[in-house]
Design a protein around this motif. Structure first.
Motif, mmCIF file in Angstrom:
data_model
loop_
_atom_site.group_PDB
_atom_site.id
_atom_site.type_symbol
_atom_site.label_atom_id
_atom_site.label_comp_id
_atom_site.label_asym_id
_atom_site.label_seq_id
_atom_site.Cartn_x
_atom_site.Cartn_y
_atom_site.Cartn_z
ATOM 1 N N HIS A 1 0.839 -1.189 0.000
ATOM 2 C CA HIS A 1 0.000 0.000 0.000
ATOM 3 C C HIS A 1 0.877 1.243 0.000
ATOM 4 C CE1 HIS A 1 -3.996 -1.848 0.832
ATOM 5 N NE2 HIS A 1 -3.251 -2.795 1.385
ATOM 6 N N THR A 2 0.363 2.282 -0.642
ATOM 7 C CA THR A 2 0.957 3.625 -0.578
ATOM 8 C C THR A 2 -0.107 4.568 -0.043
ATOM 9 O OG1 THR A 2 2.427 3.197 -2.444
ATOM 10 C CG2 THR A 2 2.015 5.496 -1.876
ATOM 11 N N VAL A 3 0.158 5.189 1.093
ATOM 12 C CA VAL A 3 -0.840 6.020 1.759
ATOM 13 C C VAL A 3 -0.207 7.349 2.120
ATOM 14 C CG1 VAL A 3 -2.087 4.052 2.721
ATOM 15 C CG2 VAL A 3 -0.251 5.113 4.047
ATOM 16 N N TRP A 4 -1.103 8.302 2.405
ATOM 17 C CA TRP A 4 -0.655 9.600 2.898
ATOM 18 C C TRP A 4 -0.435 9.541 4.405
ATOM 19 C CZ3 TRP A 4 1.082 13.330 -0.045
ATOM 20 C CH2 TRP A 4 0.663 13.389 -1.389
ATOM 21 N N GLU A 5 0.386 10.431 4.869
ATOM 22 C CA GLU A 5 0.660 10.509 6.291
ATOM 23 C C GLU A 5 -0.644 10.782 7.060
ATOM 24 O OE1 GLU A 5 3.405 13.525 7.288
ATOM 25 O OE2 GLU A 5 4.327 12.388 8.901
ATOM 26 N N LYS A 6 -0.761 10.132 8.234
ATOM 27 C CA LYS A 6 -1.889 10.227 9.151
ATOM 28 C C LYS A 6 -3.119 9.456 8.682
ATOM 29 C CE LYS A 6 -0.386 14.667 11.014
ATOM 30 N NZ LYS A 6 -0.727 16.064 11.302
ATOM 31 N N GLN A 7 -2.963 8.696 7.588
ATOM 32 C CA GLN A 7 -4.012 7.759 7.223
ATOM 33 C C GLN A 7 -3.778 6.439 7.953
ATOM 34 O OE1 GLN A 7 -3.774 7.746 2.877
ATOM 35 N NE2 GLN A 7 -5.867 8.530 2.829
ATOM 36 N N CYS A 8 -4.792 5.607 7.982
ATOM 37 C CA CYS A 8 -4.667 4.275 8.544
ATOM 38 C C CYS A 8 -4.556 3.276 7.396
ATOM 39 C CB CYS A 8 -5.881 3.926 9.416
ATOM 40 S SG CYS A 8 -6.083 5.022 10.827
ATOM 41 N N VAL A 9 -3.858 2.194 7.626
ATOM 42 C CA VAL A 9 -3.697 1.176 6.601
ATOM 43 C C VAL A 9 -3.835 -0.192 7.264
ATOM 44 C CG1 VAL A 9 -1.198 1.027 6.859
ATOM 45 C CG2 VAL A 9 -2.236 0.406 4.688
ATOM 46 N N ARG A 10 -4.428 -1.133 6.530
ATOM 47 C CA ARG A 10 -4.618 -2.486 7.050
ATOM 48 C C ARG A 10 -4.107 -3.471 6.019
ATOM 49 N NH1 ARG A 10 -10.289 -4.227 9.553
ATOM 50 N NH2 ARG A 10 -9.504 -2.775 11.119
ATOM 51 N N LEU A 11 -3.275 -4.422 6.501
ATOM 52 C CA LEU A 11 -2.740 -5.496 5.674
ATOM 53 C C LEU A 11 -3.495 -6.774 5.999
ATOM 54 C CD1 LEU A 11 1.099 -4.779 6.058
ATOM 55 C CD2 LEU A 11 -0.460 -3.886 4.329
ATOM 56 N N HIS A 12 -3.986 -7.453 4.976
ATOM 57 C CA HIS A 12 -4.775 -8.679 5.145
ATOM 58 C C HIS A 12 -4.053 -9.841 4.506
ATOM 59 C CE1 HIS A 12 -8.449 -6.436 6.328
ATOM 60 N NE2 HIS A 12 -7.984 -5.522 5.480
ATOM 61 N N CYS A 13 -4.268 -11.018 5.052
ATOM 62 C CA CYS A 13 -3.841 -12.259 4.409
ATOM 63 C C CYS A 13 -4.704 -13.408 4.913
ATOM 64 C CB CYS A 13 -2.347 -12.541 4.667
ATOM 65 S SG CYS A 13 -1.950 -12.921 6.392
ATOM 66 N N THR A 14 -4.830 -14.419 4.084
ATOM 67 C CA THR A 14 -5.582 -15.617 4.447
ATOM 68 C C THR A 14 -4.623 -16.789 4.446
ATOM 69 O OG1 THR A 14 -7.594 -14.726 3.480
ATOM 70 C CG2 THR A 14 -7.529 -17.099 3.873
ATOM 71 N N VAL A 15 -4.580 -17.525 5.567
ATOM 72 C CA VAL A 15 -3.604 -18.601 5.736
ATOM 73 C C VAL A 15 -4.361 -19.899 6.025
ATOM 74 C CG1 VAL A 15 -1.574 -19.379 7.009
ATOM 75 C CG2 VAL A 15 -1.962 -16.932 6.661
ATOM 76 N N SER A 16 -3.960 -20.955 5.362
ATOM 77 C CA SER A 16 -4.499 -22.283 5.654
ATOM 78 C C SER A 16 -3.367 -23.169 6.142
ATOM 79 C CB SER A 16 -5.170 -22.873 4.407
ATOM 80 O OG SER A 16 -4.205 -23.066 3.374
ATOM 81 N N VAL B 1 4.611 5.548 3.074
ATOM 82 C CA VAL B 1 3.860 6.674 3.642
ATOM 83 C C VAL B 1 4.435 7.945 3.028
ATOM 84 C CG1 VAL B 1 3.169 7.892 5.719
ATOM 85 C CG2 VAL B 1 3.493 5.412 5.775
ATOM 86 N N LYS B 2 3.554 8.722 2.376
ATOM 87 C CA LYS B 2 3.988 9.941 1.709
ATOM 88 C C LYS B 2 3.580 11.155 2.527
ATOM 89 C CE LYS B 2 4.105 8.405 -3.090
ATOM 90 N NZ LYS B 2 3.647 8.726 -4.455
ATOM 91 N N ARG B 3 4.392 12.167 2.426
ATOM 92 C CA ARG B 3 4.072 13.450 3.038
ATOM 93 C C ARG B 3 4.490 14.552 2.077
ATOM 94 N NH1 ARG B 3 8.751 14.319 7.433
ATOM 95 N NH2 ARG B 3 7.286 13.198 8.748
ATOM 96 N N PHE B 4 3.838 15.712 2.232
ATOM 97 C CA PHE B 4 4.265 16.859 1.444
ATOM 98 C C PHE B 4 5.658 17.245 1.887
ATOM 99 C CE2 PHE B 4 0.780 17.625 -1.111
ATOM 100 C CZ PHE B 4 -0.399 17.488 -0.383
ATOM 101 N N LYS B 5 6.480 17.656 0.927
ATOM 102 C CA LYS B 5 7.871 17.989 1.231
ATOM 103 C C LYS B 5 7.937 19.090 2.274
ATOM 104 C CE LYS B 5 12.174 19.536 -0.846
ATOM 105 N NZ LYS B 5 12.835 20.012 -2.061
#
Length: 1582
Positions: free
Chosen positions: A183-198, A266-270
């Motif tokens: 994922h590429t997100v802006w600063e102060k956003q929330c991000v969630r990583l998912h995976c399915t494991v058997s 995570v990106k932020r304005f310069k």
């Protein structure tokens, strides 16, 4: 959800969700739903205390998002018969349901019915019934829990038994069914990583960040881990820049371990750094917010306040309408207001109000401290929603025009018993004049009496206030002052008490609000102990106005009533002086004023109490009084970019090496107005700011300056103008890119394939950050499910898909991603068979790109094939054809394979459309062709620029490229040899606006290559520049000239003499500015203006001069002019030593004397001579400053030359003419001028060598006047002759025969007749034939005239000689009357007449006398005699009148006849006894006979002789005529002879000689001779 978008983005148009595409909005809503802080997010954890699985659901929302269908959730809402919500029920106990097993359908219905019954009964029963119902419900719930525990235990035992019985068939290693995606997100956003494991046994899942295990407890609230239905997730709350990392999830069981990877960027304005808002209040559960009473609240903020502008002293209200659904009575959300992420509390400055649906913040009295970003946060149990907008506060109108704005942010630091440091921030507005300083005022709390703390303004934005009363509270304010006046006072500070910080901690009393006095209770003191030394004394602050000391009290007892004495000592001395002699200080802080700036001091402190004064502390290091904090340097590189129709985003480069930076002020000016307005009145941190309130369509420029406590920096350079308008696409934000296309196989092995594809035509307005590849297997034409080939995005347009099955068919699709998200996938590719390639030749090249398209050329780039074949690739062939041409039209561009992966294709036809392809070759041959490029027309787009090389004044070489089509997201990409440069050590790229510059650090041979620049987000704007070896050499020369510039000089340093003998040193610069400077140096010593040296520098003409009155021996040496003009320098030197200096000094003295000489009559030109074309010598001199009484005297050899016709004075020139110069004219000539003003003399030495030089010049004139050498014949032989305009006896002439000087003899003679020079060859023969020359000597090269006497010329001359010789003999021997007779004889009658004449001729001629043409004979009256063959006489004895008549004598021989006539006239008279006889001389003059008496000589007998030619019947011989010039010369000679004839007898010899010469000349020139001329004589030999 609003929580996933940072609050600072919500008010910007770029991040308004309403502008997103439908597809993006859909995907975003799904993503946000998964990360929303709501109770609707299904959560589950394992209870560590009870071992129970607790579940919470939210109805339809959860069932829609949950990967496993769930049963309906219980509700706690109270509804009426019409299902209208009328309230809610507070549950006494919350149970949890199982996910898949647990309560039966009957039990679930019973619980649901019971809940419904309790909700209805709650409305109609009494409190007792309610308690009874709650007790029953509690018992039933406890019974149900026990049953479920028992059921779970039985199920668990059954599963364990089954595992033991069938262990091998169930156990397998973990496998990722779905891997986590990057994922590429802006600063102060929330991000969630998912995976399915058997896997079996159930794998243990661990999350890692950069290979470090993540522990949620170590960072509470930061990470959230969930595991549910084999779906595992990692949620990162409010990402910051440090969260950019590679994350790994590891699944492990007894059968093995498997990992998967994902990246988070995570990106932020310069330059933007913002403190995060505090976390919303959470419930006590560790899972985060959960639903309250089974309700999910949805919050919407509408009717929002916008960017607001206010002025100091005004009141402003900010408000928003908040809609919360469902709307419940008596439910109040948490409403908070923030400014710049700092929570605001209600005070006299801020009034907050919540009306149930509207939140309002009122700023009662605006000050510049109130400026900032205001954020409204509404928090419910289901999450929070925020909205932000900026508030700008401008300065109030100044009371005095030109006064500065008020300072701001007044704070108190380091408060002690009698000492407080007050700080503030400088205002942005200085009123047009620089701020002179600040005045600090204090006021005791509870009074309105303000006291000024400093007498003189302080420029440092920090000031120590002393003299406070311990225990009192104070407030402070600050005023700025400039030369126009005083500003408004700042907002007052917060109250602060003057007390010891330690006492404040031990304080047990309270302050009385009406006096501000604080009551303190001290500990029991220890009496009678002298305090020890103070500890850790140091200088905490030092400025030019004051020095602040701090220390710690001594340890141990004796601290009751401790006070301090401060002592100072000037460095390098031992004299300690007490500073506070009158009142000791109570605080362990002290400020010293009135110190000498620039001096160094040491300090020490003593403690004292009632017991005495203690020992001094250790002294401090020497401290120099002066500002230790420097004003920051100016920011740079101010770049404005478009934002909205009324705002612009301004970014800049921070000040370098700035200390204690407070922030930045930004100013804007409308282009052309030259009026600057502040964009912010409160310093901002970071290097990026949104400037609002601008006029749409106008162009603005911006500038920035930094501020710290020392002051404000200089302004940055002005930015490029920017037009205020919405960002790209009129405000349309970035969208996800279009799908790629053209998927091909680049290589294939048994279990993997390398794919290549083309970039999307539309990239969404932002750079593509990567690509994702999916694949699916195709079995019997039926495609299967899509699988992800890569989790992390790949930046290249080629990717190897692994883990494929050999001999299986696959399809592929590719998606592009940018900052807006991942785009839709491409169309499925063709079906490719996964089988290993075994061909020997290479595969196809790929990723063909066209650059630098022009009307006649373009550049083609490609990447080498992935599949090399049997041997490495060693070259490429490029094919071209017109786009519409058939396949047979393909033709090669290069006949020889190129090893490079780029080529410039030239000689294209303008406006023609072409396509290209590339083939690779190795030793085995040429491989497959690449995909064909898109058709491209050969056209140069309007406005296309080329790379321009530039060398600045520092000699730095740079490549400059300008693009007119840049967009907001365009980037300039520089490459060398078409490979992007990553090493910035040799080339630094600077981009500003639509211009980019690549600067070489040190240009060298390693920089040779092709440099190209590509501008992204344009229609292929690009250009290249070839730096060859020759170009490198040229640039290095230019760089050196610019780095070490030299002021060009038109002339080097030279010296010349002026009048009075003054010496002028001067040079001229070709170009020099008005700032140019010159140093005048003599022998390494700088000279200055004075009496001896006069300097002058004309900057318009570049002439630099230094004038000296005279030269002395001390002036011998080297003179240097050193020029400086900015960086450019030059110098020029002149060495005056030895003979050079002596000559110059001598000449200077001479010129000085000359000046004095010229004050009287003087010679402008000294006496000299010139030779005229007539070979006359003229001595002349030019004189000046003459007046009437000035005399000019000529002298020769000391004797004055009297004035005669040869002296002249005209037009200031004195002349003396020497007509025919000879040796007697040699001598020393002198001219003297004199009058009452002075005397001047000029001398000319014409003796010895001087006379020779003069004569040589005369000879040169004579030689140059000579005519060509000619041939003539005489009766004696052949004569060679030439004429000169003037002949001088001193002229040296040499005759040559066949280049040898002629030895003269009787046969060969030379001579001069008048101006004729001749060579006579007597009796010539054939031996005399050849080349003859006459050479004139003039002391130099001389002059030679030549003639060829041979051939026909000799024959003609010889024949003429023979003829003239015969004629000469005849002429010489013919009869003639040699002596003349008078024309008329008058005689008296009776007289005797006797006439005698000479007769010549051979043979002797016959003589006949005639009278009146009749022959007479001799008788007594007329006696005729002829004696000796020479003398013929005629005598009449007695003359009578009959004797009158015409008489003639006729002589004759065989060669000719000649006669002479005379007339006799007889007059009557008395006869005389005497006899008168006459005879004539050779000229025919009548002469009396010697015996004639004297008186008879006076008788009237006269005889006249006229010069005329005698009639002759003799034979005449023809002669060649001489030219006009010769005739003229002969006439002159005749005139001279006539003059000579009139002279006296004493010149007879000379006359006879001239006559003889003329006779000779006449003979040679051919005219007839007079009858009475004498016999000719031979000319003298030379």
């Amino acid at each position: 959800m609003s929580g996933s978008i940072p609050f600072y983005q919500k008010h910007h148009l770029h991040y308004d969700r309403g502008y997103r595409s439908k597809e993006t909005e859909s995907k975003l809503s799904q993503y946000q739903s998964s990360s929303r802080y709501t109770a609707g997010s299904s959560t589950s954890t394992t209870s560590r205390s009870r071992g129970l699985k607790v579940s919470s659901h939210s109805g339809l929302e959860a069932s829609r998002l949950s990967p496993v269908p769930k049963r309906a959730k219980p509700t706690y809402l109270a509804v009426d018969k019409d299902n209208q919500i009328i309230g809610y029920v507070v549950p006494i106990f919350r149970g949890s349901q199982e996910y898949a097993a647990g309560l039966s359908d009957t039990e679930e219905a019973r619980v649901r019915d019971t809940a419904a019954y309790m909700a209805r009964r709650d409305l109609f029963t009494s409190g007792l019934e309610m308690e009874r119902s709650e007790l029953i419900s509690r018992r039933e719930a406890m019974r149900g829990s026990a049953e479920r525990i028992s059921l779970n235990k039985r199920i668990h035992e059954h599963e364990e038994h089954f595992k033991r019985m069938n262990e091998d068939s169930l156990m397998h290693t973990p496998e990722f069914v779905i891997k986590p995606r990057s994922h590429t997100v802006w600063e102060k956003q929330c991000v969630r990583l998912h995976c399915t494991v058997s896997g079996w046994p159930d794998p243990r899942v661990v999350w890692y960040k950069n290979n470090v295990a993540i522990d949620p407890l170590a960072s509470p609230g930061k990470y959230k881990l969930e595991s549910r239905y084999n779906v595992h997730s990692l949620e990162i709350n409010r990402c910051d820049f440090d969260d950019t990392a590679q994350y790994r999830v590891s699944a492990m069981n007894s059968k093995g371990e498997l990992s998967a990877f994902a990246s988070v960027v995570v990106k932020r304005f310069k330059g933007e750094i913002e403190e995060g808002l505090p976390e919303p209040r959470r419930d006590s559960t560790e899972d985060g917010p959960v639903s309250e009473y089974g309700i999910t609240f949805k919050t919407h903020i509408v009717d929002k306040f916008g960017v607001s502008f206010g002025r100091e002293g005004e009141t402003m209200s900010l408000g928003c309408t908040v809609i919360i659904y469902p709307a419940l009575h008596r439910y109040q959300p948490e409403v908070q207001w923030y400014r710049d992420d700092v929570l605001l509390s209600a005070s006299k400055w801020y009034h907050m109000h919540w009306s149930g649906d509207r939140a309002t913040l009122t700023l009662t009295h605006l000050n510049k401290e109130d400026e900032g970003l205001y954020t409204l946060r509404v928090t419910t149990k289901s999450g929070y929603e925020t909205y932000s907008a900026y508030v700008f506060v401008r300065d109030a109108d100044a009371e005095i025009e030109g006064a500065p704005g008020a300072p701001l942010d007044v704070r108190c630091l380091d408060a002690n018993k009698d000492y407080i440091i007050v700080t503030w921030k400088q205002p942005a507005v200085d009123g047009g004049n620089s701020i002179l300083g600040y005045f600090v005022d204090r006021c005791e709390v509870g009074t309105n009496h303000w006291i000024q703390c400093n007498d003189t303004p302080v420029k440092f934005a920090r000031f120590p206030v002393t003299g406070l009363v311990e225990g009192r509270s104070y407030i402070f304010r600050v005023r700025a002052v400039n030369k126009s006046g005083m500003s408004h006072p700042s907002r007052v500070s917060e109250p602060v008490a003057a007390m010891d910080p330690a006492d404040r901690a031990r304080m047990r009393g309270t302050s009385a609000p009406w006096t501000g006095q604080i009551i303190v209770t001290e500990e029991e003191p220890a009496e009678g102990v002298v305090p020890g030394r103070p500890l850790e004394l140091q200088v905490t602050e030092a400025t030019k106005n004051y020095v602040v000391l701090s220390w710690k009290p001594p340890a141990g007892k004796g601290l009751e009533g401790v006070m301090y004495y401060v002592e100072k000592c000037v460095s390098d001395t031992d004299s300690w002086q007490r500073v506070n002699t009158e009142i000791p200080v109570k605080s362990p802080r002290f400020a010293l004023f009135d110190l000498a700036e620039g001096k160094s001091y040491s300090f020490r402190v003593r403690c004292c109490n009632s017991a005495g004064v203690g020992e001094p502390s250790d002294p401090t290091e020497a401290t120099t009084v002066g500002d230790k904090l420097d004003i920051p340097s100016a920011p740079s590189k101010v770049i404005p970019t478009n934002n909205t129709d009324t705002s612009v985003v301004v970014s800049w480069e921070a000040s370098r090496d700035a200390k204690e930076l407070v922030g930045y002020y930004i100013e804007a000016s409308m282009v052309g107005s030259n009026v600057w307005e502040p964009c912010n009145n409160k310093p901002v941190n970071g290097t990026r700011f949104f400037c609002h309130g601008l006029i749409t369509g106008e162009k603005y420029v911006f500038r920035v300056r930094a501020v710290n406590a020392a002051g404000l920096s200089q302004f940055s350079p002005d930015s490029e103008p920017v037009e205020v308008k919405a960002a790209i696409g009129g405000g349309i934000p970035h969208a996800s890119p279009a799908p790629p296309y053209g998927i091909t196989v680049l290589e294939c092995v048994r279990d993997s394939m390398v794919l290549g594809w083309k970039q999307p035509n539309f990239i969404g307005g932002a750079d593509i950050t990567g690509y994702f590849v999916d694949y699916r297997e195709v079995i019997d034409g039926v495609p299967g499910r899509w699988h992800e080939a890569n989790i992390r995005a790949v930046s290249e347009r080629a990717y190897r898909v692994s883990d494929l099955k050999e001999n299986k068919k696959y399809q592929f699709q590719v998606r592009a991603a940018n900052m807006a998200g991942v785009g839709i996938p491409s169309l499925p590719s063709d079906t490719f068979l996964c089988e290993e390639w075994t061909i020997a030749v290479p595969g196809p090249p790929y990723d063909l790109q066209l650059r630098e398209v022009r009307s006649d050329s373009l550049v083609l780039l490609w990447k080498p094939p992935v599949y090399q074949g049997r041997d490495p690739v060693n070259g490429f062939y490029i094919d071209i054809k017109e786009a519409e041409a058939p396949e047979e039209a393909w033709r090669g561009v290069n006949t020889k394979a190129t090893e490079k992966t780029y080529i410039k294709i030239k000689n294209l036809k303008e406006a023609e459309t072409y396509v290209f392809r590339v083939r690779a070759q190795n030793k085995a041959g040429v491989g497959k062709t690449s995909d064909v490029t898109e058709p491209v027309p050969a056209l140069t787009k309007p406005g296309t620029k080329e790379i321009v090389v530039d060398v600045d004044d520092d000699g730095i070489v740079s490549l400059n490229f300008e693009c007119c089509d840049v967009t907001q997201d365009s980037k300039f990409v520089w490459s060398k040899n078409y490979e992007e440069m990553t090493d910035s050590s040799r080339l630094t790229v600077e981009t500003k606006g639509n211009k980019s510059k690549a600067v070489f650090s040190t240009l060298g041979e390693e920089d040779i290559g092709i440099y190209s620049c590509l501008v992204t987000h344009t229609d292929g704007a690009s250009s290249s520049y070839t730096l060859s070896e020759e170009e490198l050499k040229r640039l290095l020369v230019i760089s050196h000239d610019h780095k070490f510039p030299i002021i060009p000089l038109k002339s080097e340093l030279a010296v010349e003499l002026l009048e009075k003998g003054r010496v002028r040193f001067w040079l001229q610069a070709e170009k020099i500015s008005a700032n140019g400077k010159v140093d005048y140096v003599f022998n390494d010593n700088v000279l200055s203006q004075g009496e001896k040296y006069k300097m002058n520098f004309d900057k318009n003409t570049g002439v630099i001069e230094m004038i000296m009155e005279c030269l002395t021996p001390a002036d011998e040496g080297t003179f240097t002019f050193q020029l400086t003009d900015g960086k450019a320098t030059n110098q020029s030197s002149l060495v005056l030593i030895g003979d050079v200096f002596k000559e110059l000094q001598k000449e200077s003295e001479f010129q000085k004397k000359e000046w004095h000489r010229k004050q009287g009559p003087h010679f402008i030109e000294y006496l000299g001579y010139e030779v005229t074309p007539e070979c006359c010598v003229v001595l002349k001199c030019k004189v000046g400053n003459m007046k009437k009484d000035t005399t000019a005297l000529w002298y020769k050899d000391g004797r004055e030359i009297k004035a005669d016709n040869n002296l002249g004075f005209t037009e200031g020139v004195l002349k003396l003419e020497i007509a025919q110069i000879s040796k007697k004219d040699s001598g020393v000539y002198e001219v003297v001028l004199k009058d009452d003003r002075g005397k001047d003399t000029s001398t000319l030495n014409l003796t010895d060598q001087g006379f020779k030089d003069l004569m040589n010049e005369v000879f040169s004139f004579i030689a140059n006047s000579s005519t060509p050498l000619k041939i003539t014949s005489t009766d004696q032989g052949i004569r060679l002759y030439t004429f000169v305009s003037y002949y001088n006896d001193l002229l040296q002439v040499t005759w040559h025969y066949k280049d040898s000087a002629i030895a003269f003899s009787d046969r060969i003679k030379s001579g001069v007749v008048g101006e004729q020079l001749w060579l006579q060859i007597s009796e010539p023969t054939e031996k005399d034939m050849g080349k003859y020359a006459i050479e004139f000597s003039d002391g130099k090269g001389g002059l030679r005239r030549t003639v060829e006497l041979s051939g026909q010329a000799f024959d003609d001359a010889f024949a003429e000689f023979q003829r003239l010789k015969a004629a000469a003999i005849a002429e010489r021997n013919r009869a003639r009357v040699a002596g003349g007779l008078p024309d008329v004889v008058t005689i008296q009658e009776g007289k005797a007449l006797n006439l005698t004449c000479n007769i010549s001729g051979d043979p002797v001629p016959e003589v006949t006398w005639l009278k009146n043409d009749r022959e007479i004979t001799s008788d007594d009256h007329c006696i005729l005699k002829f004696e000796s063959g020479k003398f013929a006489s005629f005598t009449i004895t007695g003359v009578n009148t009959s004797d009158s008549g015409k008489y003639s004598i006729l002589v004759k021989n065989k060669y000719g006849t000649e006669s002479a006539d005379f007339t006799v006239e007889v007059i009557e008279g008395t006869p005389d006894l005497g006899i008168t006889s006459y005879w004539t001389d050779a000229e025919g003059n009548v002469v009396y006979s010697p015996n004639t008496p004297e008186e008879k000589m006076k008788s009237p007998v006269t005889g006249t002789k006229t010069q005329k030619r005698k009639d002759s019947v003799a034979k005449t011989l023809a002669m060649d005529k001489v030219g006009d010039k010769k005739e003229t010369q002969v006439q002159k000679d005749e005139e001279k002879v006539a003059v000579e004839e009139s002279k006296s007898e004493q010149n007879k010899d000379t006359k006879e000689e001239i006559a003889e010469q003329l006779v000779t000349s006449d003979q040679s020139e051919g005219p007839e001779q007079p009858a009475n001329t004498a016999k000719e004589t031979e000319p003298p030999s030379e």
